[in-house]
Scaffold this motif. Sequence first.
Motif, PDB file in Angstrom:
ATOM      1  N   LEU A  56       6.673  10.758  -4.415  1.00  0.00           N
ATOM      2  CA  LEU A  56       7.090  11.166  -3.081  1.00  0.00           C
ATOM      3  C   LEU A  56       6.104  10.766  -1.982  1.00  0.00           C
ATOM      4  N   SER A  57       4.964  10.209  -2.347  1.00  0.00           N
ATOM      5  CA  SER A  57       3.936   9.894  -1.360  1.00  0.00           C
ATOM      6  C   SER A  57       4.367   8.905  -0.280  1.00  0.00           C
ATOM      7  N   PRO A  58       5.261   7.957  -0.543  1.00  0.00           N
ATOM      8  CA  PRO A  58       5.650   7.070   0.563  1.00  0.00           C
ATOM      9  C   PRO A  58       6.256   7.782   1.760  1.00  0.00           C
ATOM     10  N   ILE A  59       6.798   8.958   1.553  1.00  0.00           N
ATOM     11  CA  ILE A  59       7.379   9.701   2.675  1.00  0.00           C
ATOM     12  C   ILE A  59       6.311   9.981   3.729  1.00  0.00           C
ATOM     13  N   LEU A  60       5.118  10.385   3.293  1.00  0.00           N
ATOM     14  CA  LEU A  60       4.046  10.679   4.241  1.00  0.00           C
ATOM     15  C   LEU A  60       3.166   9.472   4.517  1.00  0.00           C
ATOM     16  N   SER A  61       2.937   8.642   3.507  1.00  0.00           N
ATOM     17  CA  SER A  61       2.032   7.520   3.731  1.00  0.00           C
ATOM     18  C   SER A  61       2.642   6.489   4.674  1.00  0.00           C
ATOM     19  N   LEU A  62       3.952   6.450   4.781  1.00  0.00           N
ATOM     20  CA  LEU A  62       4.590   5.552   5.734  1.00  0.00           C
ATOM     21  C   LEU A  62       4.230   5.955   7.163  1.00  0.00           C
ATOM     22  N   VAL A  63       4.225   7.241   7.432  1.00  0.00           N
ATOM     23  CA  VAL A  63       3.836   7.724   8.768  1.00  0.00           C
ATOM     24  C   VAL A  63       2.386   7.357   9.047  1.00  0.00           C
ATOM     25  N   GLY A  64       1.524   7.569   8.068  1.00  0.00           N
ATOM     26  CA  GLY A  64       0.120   7.204   8.233  1.00  0.00           C
ATOM     27  C   GLY A  64      -0.067   5.716   8.412  1.00  0.00           C
ATOM     28  N   MET A  65       0.708   4.922   7.694  1.00  0.00           N
ATOM     29  CA  MET A  65       0.588   3.469   7.806  1.00  0.00           C
ATOM     30  C   MET A  65       1.033   2.991   9.177  1.00  0.00           C
ATOM     31  N   ALA A 124       0.818  -1.218   0.000  1.00  0.00           N
ATOM     32  CA  ALA A 124       0.000   0.000   0.000  1.00  0.00           C
ATOM     33  C   ALA A 124       0.847   1.261   0.000  1.00  0.00           C
ATOM     34  N   VAL A 125       2.006   1.204   0.633  1.00  0.00           N
ATOM     35  CA  VAL A 125       2.884   2.371   0.665  1.00  0.00           C
ATOM     36  C   VAL A 125       3.620   2.541  -0.667  1.00  0.00           C
ATOM     37  N   LEU A 126       4.023   1.426  -1.273  1.00  0.00           N
ATOM     38  CA  LEU A 126       4.834   1.506  -2.492  1.00  0.00           C
ATOM     39  C   LEU A 126       4.025   1.599  -3.783  1.00  0.00           C
ATOM     40  N   LEU A 127       2.782   1.170  -3.788  1.00  0.00           N
ATOM     41  CA  LEU A 127       1.975   1.211  -5.013  1.00  0.00           C
ATOM     42  C   LEU A 127       1.836   2.619  -5.602  1.00  0.00           C
ATOM     43  N   PRO A 128       1.528   3.643  -4.805  1.00  0.00           N
ATOM     44  CA  PRO A 128       1.461   4.987  -5.387  1.00  0.00           C
ATOM     45  C   PRO A 128       2.783   5.445  -5.999  1.00  0.00           C
ATOM     46  N   SER A 129       3.896   5.038  -5.411  1.00  0.00           N
ATOM     47  CA  SER A 129       5.193   5.395  -5.970  1.00  0.00           C
ATOM     48  C   SER A 129       5.386   4.753  -7.339  1.00  0.00           C
TER      49      SER A 129
END
Length: 137
Positions: free
Chosen positions: A63-72, A24-29
């Motif tokens: 760049l979304s994994p930078i923030l989505s990792l915190v959310g995850m 889920a974190v890497l798919l947007p990247s």
Amino acid sequence: MSLIRSREQLQTPWRDLLTAAVAAVLLPSGLGTVCLGIFSLVQQIMPATAGISLWVIGTALMLSPILSLVGMILALPVASLLIRLGWFGWVPAAATGLVIGGVIGAMMDFAPGALAGAAIVLILRATLGLLRPMRAL
């Protein structure tokens, strides 16, 4: 599985949950990489405004994994609890993402944070459903 309920589990399926979280974190990247690849191929023939939009979307997704990792990291304990209680259907997953994304978005003054959070947790839910189709969820 219904929209709200899922099968109750005595223990959290941590291996599958963490695998789904990484996906889920890497798919947007990965989608951002595709957008930037398309942009580099067709930038000469597409209108400038469409090219800029494609570049901005691709860069944001990259760049979304930078923030989505915190959310995850914040969403995983909630998802674990909901899985054990049997309440990790599509609606509770979306609500979890909306709340966590909304809180992170409010702290960063980023209005679409709630929608991004919901999308990430729904990707988590879908991936988890693919990883555990027969056992639960």
